[in-house]
Design an enzyme around this catalytic site. Sequence first.
Site, PDB file in Angstrom:
ATOM      1  N   GLN A 177       0.387   5.839   0.698  1.00 11.40           N
ATOM      2  CA  GLN A 177      -0.476   6.856   1.283  1.00 11.40           C
ATOM      3  C   GLN A 177      -0.527   8.077   0.376  1.00 11.40           C
ATOM      4  O   GLN A 177       0.409   8.333  -0.393  1.00 11.40           O
ATOM      5  CB  GLN A 177       0.016   7.257   2.672  1.00 11.40           C
ATOM      6  CG  GLN A 177       0.020   6.099   3.661  1.00 11.40           C
ATOM      7  CD  GLN A 177       0.287   6.566   5.075  1.00 11.40           C
ATOM      8  OE1 GLN A 177      -0.387   7.437   5.606  1.00 11.40           O
ATOM      9  NE2 GLN A 177       1.294   5.962   5.705  1.00 11.40           N
ATOM     10  N   TYR A 206      26.412  14.001  12.485  1.00 12.33           N
ATOM     11  CA  TYR A 206      26.817  15.010  11.509  1.00 12.33           C
ATOM     12  C   TYR A 206      25.722  15.260  10.479  1.00 12.33           C
ATOM     13  O   TYR A 206      25.460  16.397  10.095  1.00 12.33           O
ATOM     14  CB  TYR A 206      28.101  14.561  10.813  1.00 12.33           C
ATOM     15  CG  TYR A 206      28.755  15.648   9.978  1.00 12.33           C
ATOM     16  CD1 TYR A 206      29.624  16.558  10.554  1.00 12.33           C
ATOM     17  CD2 TYR A 206      28.489  15.757   8.617  1.00 12.33           C
ATOM     18  CE1 TYR A 206      30.217  17.563   9.807  1.00 12.33           C
ATOM     19  CE2 TYR A 206      29.063  16.756   7.853  1.00 12.33           C
ATOM     20  CZ  TYR A 206      29.926  17.650   8.454  1.00 12.33           C
ATOM     21  OH  TYR A 206      30.501  18.646   7.707  1.00 12.33           O
ATOM     22  N   HIS A 253       0.831  -1.197   0.000  1.00 13.35           N
ATOM     23  CA  HIS A 253       0.000   0.000   0.000  1.00 13.35           C
ATOM     24  C   HIS A 253       0.871   1.255   0.000  1.00 13.35           C
ATOM     25  O   HIS A 253       2.076   1.194   0.249  1.00 13.35           O
ATOM     26  CB  HIS A 253      -0.920   0.023   1.235  1.00 13.35           C
ATOM     27  CG  HIS A 253      -0.207   0.288   2.527  1.00 13.35           C
ATOM     28  ND1 HIS A 253       0.573  -0.656   3.167  1.00 13.35           N
ATOM     29  CD2 HIS A 253      -0.142   1.411   3.303  1.00 13.35           C
ATOM     30  CE1 HIS A 253       1.078  -0.146   4.273  1.00 13.35           C
ATOM     31  NE2 HIS A 253       0.664   1.118   4.380  1.00 13.35           N
ATOM     32  N   PHE A 292      22.516   5.181   8.882  1.00 12.37           N
ATOM     33  CA  PHE A 292      21.882   5.989   9.912  1.00 12.37           C
ATOM     34  C   PHE A 292      22.159   7.465   9.632  1.00 12.37           C
ATOM     35  O   PHE A 292      23.307   7.886   9.529  1.00 12.37           O
ATOM     36  CB  PHE A 292      22.421   5.614  11.299  1.00 12.37           C
ATOM     37  CG  PHE A 292      21.942   4.279  11.793  1.00 12.37           C
ATOM     38  CD1 PHE A 292      20.798   4.180  12.568  1.00 12.37           C
ATOM     39  CD2 PHE A 292      22.631   3.118  11.465  1.00 12.37           C
ATOM     40  CE1 PHE A 292      20.354   2.940  13.018  1.00 12.37           C
ATOM     41  CE2 PHE A 292      22.196   1.879  11.915  1.00 12.37           C
ATOM     42  CZ  PHE A 292      21.046   1.796  12.699  1.00 12.37           C
TER      43      PHE A 292
END
Length: 401
Positions: A159, A311, A157, A307
Site C-alpha cells: 500500500q 510491559y 501487494h 506479542f
Amino acid sequence: MRSHIRLRVLVAPHRMKRPWQGQIEDPFDFASISRHDTSNSLTPGAIRSTGEKNPDYSSTFVFRNDFPSLQDNLPQPEESQHEAHSLFKLQGVRGECRVMCFHPHSDTTLPLMEVLDILKVIQEWIRQLHILGATYEWVQIFENKGQTMGCSNPHPHCQIWASSYIPTIPSRKDKTQREYFTKHQKPLLLEYARMEVAKNERIVVENDTWLAVVPWWAVWPYETLLLPKSKHILRLSDLTEDEQNDLAVIMKLLLTKYDNLFQTSFPYSMGWHGAPTGRTVDKDFRHWQLHAVYCPPLLRSASVKKFMVGYEMLAESQRDLTPEKGCFIHSLVDTIQHPLLLLPERFLPLQLPFFGCSSLHLVSYSSSSPTHPRLLLVLWHQAAAQLRQQPNTHYYRRSLN
C-alpha cells in the site's frame, strides 16, 4: 538495555527458555493459493467491490484504495469547530491511499519472483513517489505480508499512503536525525552503516551498495534495517539504475533468508522512510538517509509469534533474544531457496538450527507406515549442499495427507 537516541529496548534473552502454552498461530498454507482466482479482488480481470474491473495486467498494477483512510476531497474542519484549549487540538488532513499489486499471480511473493520482476516493483515505487510526492509532504510505502500481520488478501501487494503532514514516527526520525547531524555534521544512518560494516556483528546480507542488519536497537525478534551501504541517499527517487538493480538483488536474498528461517512464507510489516516531499522538498534534508525497516512477528517457530503487550505497551519495548543472536540465526540459513527436502519419502520440518544447534530435524513419513514417523537427523551442511544442486527451486511446507 540498549539505547538509540530516544529509544530504549530491554533485552532479556533468557525469556526464550520459558514454556509456552499460549496462542499458536496456524501457519498459512501458501501452497493452497490458486494462481488466478477471479473471486480474489486483486487478480487481473477481477471485479472489485466498487464494480470496477481490474485490467489484465502482466506486471505491477496500482489503483486507488477502495476503502481509503486518507482522502483528498474531504471537508476540512471549520474555525468554529476548533477547541480553545490546547488539550483538544483538531487538524484537517488531506491525502490519498493506493494499492499496488506486485505481480499478476496470487501464488507468488517477492522472494519467489525473479530479480527483474522485483526491479519493476522498485521502479513503480519510485514512479508513485514522484507522482504523490509532488503534492503531499509524506509518502509512506509499506507492505503487510501474511495473515499474522493482518493482511486481508494473500495476493502479493503493498500500500502507498500519501498525507499532507508528516506522521508521528517519521517526524520523530526527522527530529533525531537532524539533531545528530547538527552535532556531528554526519547523517546518523550513514555513520551507523559504516560502523556496522566495521564491526561485522549484525550483518544479515550485503552487496556492493546495500546493507541489511539486525539493528542495535531492534525490537522485533528478527527485525532488519535495509539501507545504503556507503552513499548518502535521501529518497528512493534518488537511486541510480545500478542501485535499483542491487536493491532488487538484496531484497530477494533477504526475503529468501526470512522464508528459510521457519520454512514458511514469513510474515512481516515493512516500509520505506526517506526525506519528506511535497512543499518541503527543497528544504535542507541532508540529515536524512533512505532506509527500509522489516518487522516480522515470528519468535520461536512458524506458529509462535512475539506479542507486544503488557510491559511493551505500557513501559518500553522488550525483546527475547539479542540482536546478535538474531543475526546468528539468520546466518544459519542460506540465501538459496527453501531447504525443505522433497526426497522420495515426504518430509515435514520440525525445527531449524536454533541457538547454535548444528542440525536440521526432519520427520519422515513412510507410505507403508504413515502413523509411525521415523526421526531422521540430517546435518545442516549436508542439507544445504543438496539444495545448492537445485538453486532454482523454492520449497514451501506441504501438508501430509
